[in-house]
Design an enzyme around this catalytic site. Sequence first.
Site, short mmCIF file in Angstrom:
data_model
loop_
_atom_site.label_atom_id
_atom_site.label_comp_id
_atom_site.label_asym_id
_atom_site.label_seq_id
_atom_site.Cartn_x
_atom_site.Cartn_y
_atom_site.Cartn_z
N HIS A 1 -1.67 -9.78 -3.87
CA HIS A 1 -2.41 -8.85 -4.73
C HIS A 1 -3.08 -9.56 -5.92
O HIS A 1 -3.11 -9.03 -7.02
CB HIS A 1 -1.46 -7.77 -5.23
N ASN B 1 0.83 -1.20 0.00
CA ASN B 1 0.00 0.00 0.00
C ASN B 1 0.88 1.26 0.00
O ASN B 1 2.05 1.21 -0.33
CB ASN B 1 -1.00 -0.02 1.15
N HIS C 1 3.52 -0.01 -2.61
CA HIS C 1 3.88 -1.44 -2.69
C HIS C 1 5.39 -1.67 -2.71
O HIS C 1 5.89 -2.52 -3.43
CB HIS C 1 3.23 -2.08 -3.91
N GLU D 1 -6.88 -7.73 -0.20
CA GLU D 1 -5.49 -7.81 0.23
C GLU D 1 -5.40 -7.65 1.75
O GLU D 1 -5.47 -6.53 2.27
CB GLU D 1 -4.67 -6.70 -0.45
#
Length: 360
Positions: free
Chosen positions: A194, A93, A119, A326
Amino acid sequence: MGKFSLSFLLFLMALALQNGTCNAVAPRKAVGIYELKKGNFSVKVTNWGAIITSVIFPDSKGNLADVVLGYDRLGPYINNSVYFGALVGRVANRIAGGRFVLNGTVHRLYRNDGNNSLHGGHRGFSRVIWTVKKIVKGEFPSITLYYRSFDGEQGFPGDLDVYVTYSISGDYQLSVSMRGKSLTKATPVNLAQHTYWNLRGHDGGSILSHRVRIFASRITPVDADLIPTGELAPVQGTPFDFLRPETVGSRIDRVPGGYDINYVVDSWEGKRWLSRVATVTAEETGRRMELWADEPGVQFYTGNFLRGVKGKGGAVYEQHAGLCLETQGFPDAVNHPKFPSQIVAAGEEYHHNMLYQFSF
């Protein structure tokens, strides 16, 4: 503790004790695709980015389909800008401003999402070759992948050993066990899986008719850059309320662009065991996916940025062609002291377990 929590723990114990069925392999860095199979249930992964490339199981009429968005060949995964199936980290994130302060030191990260880090940066864990450490065959096939993240990689402090094990742990069950060990310095760690799911089949079109239930009564609201404000807001009376099963498309028009938000899992409450996170059902096929995990949050994302992506078998993925769930620590936790900490001290370990139960 739920029935899947107990069964998953027993499975992990059995896996640790197995002998005779374990095909240990010499560490391999060549990139390949590996299949785990039990009956007509198949899972494929690659050690490029520790990506899940395929999950195949029947619908209510016995028809097999691949329910994971992705590519036919390994090549396109190298420039996988939408993170199809990837294991993302060191921190999943967004991190605001691509910076955080830890023990009085400012750490500046690679900014790959405007002014923010996303990420793990432009070369996060989803864009590296993982080493194949172990392949287990038999009743519960599995593969364990390993990556050594070095001190300063993408701006993160300290050396970090990371492992992920993908396992078929039961009938139509896929288990994901992520762990890491901080070797030299305290560092944030927040790994996430993901994969984009479409239970009508990867080429089944929009997921707006999928019925979703999320066991979370709060979200972490975000600003215009999708950075959490630090609040925990109730979902009741908002289009984010999936406490009862709702179709994805029932209120998506009230969420500009589509869903891309972290939910606060109700049953977590600081406990480190598997909690039920979400269920997804495609009524057209009868396929159902139930997700359990031991993290405090789950990002619900509806493939908002998919635009003309050429995928498997000639399929073209458009907006809302797949959805992601996620499980994770809260986004930007390094800059929000009230959020559950993601800091792993030197010598300490990080653990994150997920269990997908598929049915039809």
